[in-house]
Design an enzyme around this catalytic site. Structure first.
Site, PDB file in Angstrom:
ATOM      1  N   ASN A  78       8.125  35.063  14.143  1.00 21.85           N
ATOM      2  CA  ASN A  78       9.435  35.243  14.740  1.00 21.85           C
ATOM      3  C   ASN A  78       9.656  36.688  15.172  1.00 21.85           C
ATOM      4  O   ASN A  78       9.576  37.015  16.361  1.00 21.85           O
ATOM      5  CB  ASN A  78      10.515  34.793  13.746  1.00 21.85           C
ATOM      6  CG  ASN A  78      11.901  34.767  14.348  1.00 21.85           C
ATOM      7  OD1 ASN A  78      12.115  35.299  15.430  1.00 21.85           O
ATOM      8  ND2 ASN A  78      12.845  34.175  13.661  1.00 21.85           N
ATOM      9  N   ASP A  79       9.906  37.563  14.209  1.00 21.27           N
ATOM     10  CA  ASP A  79      10.265  38.938  14.543  1.00 21.27           C
ATOM     11  C   ASP A  79       9.183  39.679  15.332  1.00 21.27           C
ATOM     12  O   ASP A  79       9.496  40.556  16.126  1.00 21.27           O
ATOM     13  CB  ASP A  79      10.581  39.713  13.259  1.00 21.27           C
ATOM     14  CG  ASP A  79      11.791  39.126  12.534  1.00 21.27           C
ATOM     15  OD1 ASP A  79      12.681  38.606  13.232  1.00 21.27           O
ATOM     16  OD2 ASP A  79      11.823  39.181  11.298  1.00 21.27           O
TER      17      ASP A  79
END
Lengths: 491, 107
Positions: A417-418
């Protein structure tokens, strides 16, 4: 080696021989670490280092044999070996980060207990009246110099912080520890107070306290304060920063061993401990650079621990199915897989490999884009993919692959994600601003396999999920990839 | 008096001085050894270095000495167990990880 001096009084040759053997094992450690930093020689490096450890242990046993309780010594070695072997062999590779954290805590704790044992030894010597000075004297004079007092308190302080810090890291990695506070523990003010109190205890225990009972009491209090401080320092740090924390704690455990070396006047402990300390610091630095953050920022900025903001605020998210993605892959000429922590959690590395094999058989170019801090440990993804037999040549670091996304047909993001959040490049106010990210959105189509739209550890929204060329494939990574493999085979 | 206490064996050079020499040279060596590490090896390197930090086992085995009080021996025993877990577990798990990388080479 004054500590072993009684055993060696009549045997200088033994002392000299053992010093030479210690030197040999220090050399083996240096060669081992050197070889560990190259792929081809790494395994032999590990063997050399463990040989060095064997030489060191055998040498020490020869020296202390007869001077120590053999039963208790052997019992300790047997229990430790059994536990260590069991954990090392049985724990799945996906759980490596927490296992390394656990071992690390053990090392720090051992240094702490050695220092405590030494304190109680010198204290008892005085009580029996065998020490030359019958009057109460502080630790520094008791042990023959202020450096002993400093070494003792530093061993306890760093060892204690390493133990409890590593256990918190272990808890965070296994998901057993959540949140950034434990009552008042974890607050910056409380930490500052604890740190000051610990320094006071170091000074008081090392140079002021005079009776053996008092010295022991102060050192035990210091132990307790160090343990609580370790909790307080690591609790507020978010899970995404664990790679940094683990490397840093690894460095600490080396420094603790080094301090113990000064307590015991043992050169080998000093050499080995400082090598590990330096190595840990370098790795920590590499991790920080990969996130474009300073070490101070990692330790003190409360970074995204309040992550449960839900999946609100997303518009225009396009959901997809295994069938659709399989059709997409059918015409793809190039594919880049971007793995993240979700891959490790779902243990989906073998399924990824299976899918990629299928694609390669069809003539599609397959590569993996590895973000330096993907996962929860430095190099976490590399270990997982190696377990699944993914060829090393297919793994590409961020710098080497980032320019290629725009020429790529399909990108599959698996549980990351990040590390692929465009906000890092676009919004200077974002907590991850400036962190190098994988530009997966440049690809023609980006498929994101993820359980939900919930934010990653940074706790922020990822606009990638609502981009026009992004398809969200919701589900457990392993199950999703399994379906995908089935669909791809059917086409 | 203080000076006499600082000297270790009559040579006149206190251990602390020799120890600090060794410390600084070893730290420098540590930095020089691993300035460049491919990301693939970050985990094994960390895990291997971690096993080396279990060297404190050398100190731990001396802590169950005959002359030690009961409390000291208890601490010593705990130290031996923990250091051994660190050493044995660390080296074995590192080898297991590196074995994964090795598989590929044989293909």
């Amino acid at each position: 080696m004054s500590f072993f001096a009684p055993a060696l009084a009549q045997a200088t040759t033994i002392a000299e021989t053992s010093e030479l053997l210690y030197m040999g094992s220090a050399l083996l450690f240096i060669l081992g670490i050197k070889r560990l930093s190259k792929v081809k020689t790494a395994r032999s490096g590990n063997w050399l280092a463990s040989l060095g450890m064997l030489v060191a242990l055998a040498t020490t046993l020869t020296i202390v044999w007869g001077e120590v309780g053999i039963a208790i010594l052997l019992a300790g070695l047997v229990v430790g070996t059994a536990v260590g072997l069991y954990l090392a062999v049985r724990v799945p590779l996906t759980a490596m980060p927490e296992l390394v954290a656990f071992f690390n805590g053990m090392g720090g704790a051992a240094s702490m207990f050695v220092a405590l044992s030494q304190i109680s030894y010198f204290g008892s010597e005085l009580e029996d009246g065998t020490a030359t000075m019958a009057e109460g004297i502080p630790t520094d004079a008791l042990m023959g110099g202020s450096h002993f007092a400093i070494a003792i308190v530093v061993s306890i302080l760093i060892g204690g912080i390493t133990l409890s810090g590593s256990l918190v890291a272990y808890g965070k990695l296994t998901g057993k520890v959540k949140g950034s506070r434990l009552g008042p523990i974890g607050g910056q003010v409380v930490n500052a107070f604890l740190a000051l109190f610990a320094l006071f205890l170091c000074w008081y225990g090392g140079f002021v306290a005079e009776t053996p009972g008092m010295i022991l009491a102060v050192q035990l209090t210091l132990t307790l304060v160090a343990l609580v401080l370790g909790l307080g320092l690591v609790l507020p740090i978010g899970g995404a920063d664990m790679p940094v924390v683990i490397s840093l704690l690894n460095s600490y455990s080396g420094l603790a061993a080094c301090a113990t070396g000064f307590v015991l006047q043992n050169n080998l402990l000093i050499v080995a401990g400082s090598l590990v300390g330096a190595a840990g610091l370098i790795l920590t630095n590499i991790m920080c650079k990969a996130m474009n953050r300073s070490l101070v920022n990692v330790i003190f900025a409360k970074f995204g621990e309040e992550a449960e903001k839900g999946d609100d605020g997303y518009t225009g998210v396009k959901q997809t199915s295994a069938e659709e993605v399989a059709m997409l892959l059918e015409s793809a000429r190039s594919l880049i897989v971007v793995p993240g922590y979700g891959l490790a959690v779902a243990q989906a590395q073998h399924k990824v490999r299976e899918l990629c094999n299928l694609m390669q058989e069809r003539g599609c170019e397959v590569r993996y884009g590895i973000h330096p801090v993907a996962g929860r440990m430095p190099g976490h993804m590399n270990v997982l993919l190696a377990e699944a037999d993914v060829p090393y040549e297919q793994l590409f670091e961020l710098d080497r692959i980032n320019g290629d996304f725009k020429n790529t047909d399909v990108v599959i993001v698996v549980g990351a994600n990040d590390v692929c959040n465009p906000v890092a490049n676009t919004d200077p106010q974002s907590p991850i601003a400036g962190m190098p990210v994988l530009n997966v959105w440049d690809a023609q189509t980006c498929v994101v396999i993820k359980r939900s739209l919930s934010p990653g550890y940074a706790g922020i929204k990822n606009p990638l999920f609502e981009a026009d060329n992004t398809l969200m494939f919701f589900g457990d990574a392993k199950k999703a990839l399994e379906d995908l493999v089935t669909e791809t085979k059917e086409l | 008096m203080t000076l006499a206490l600082l000297s270790m064996d009559g040579t006149g050079v206190p251990f602390i001085v020799i120890g600090l020499w060794i410390l600084f040279l070893a730290i420098f060596t540590g930095f020089e050894l691993i300035t460049k590490v491919p990301p693939t090896l970050h985990t094994p390197l960390m895990s291997g270095a971690n096993a080396i930090s279990g060297i404190t086992i050398v100190g731990a085995v001396a802590c169950v000495g005959v002359g030690f009080p009961v409390l000291g021996k208890i601490f010593g025993f705990i130290a031996i167990v923990m250091a051994t877990v660190n050493v044995v577990g660390g080296f074995v798990v590192t080898d297991r990880m590196l074995g994964m990388f090795g598989k590929r080479g044989s293909k």
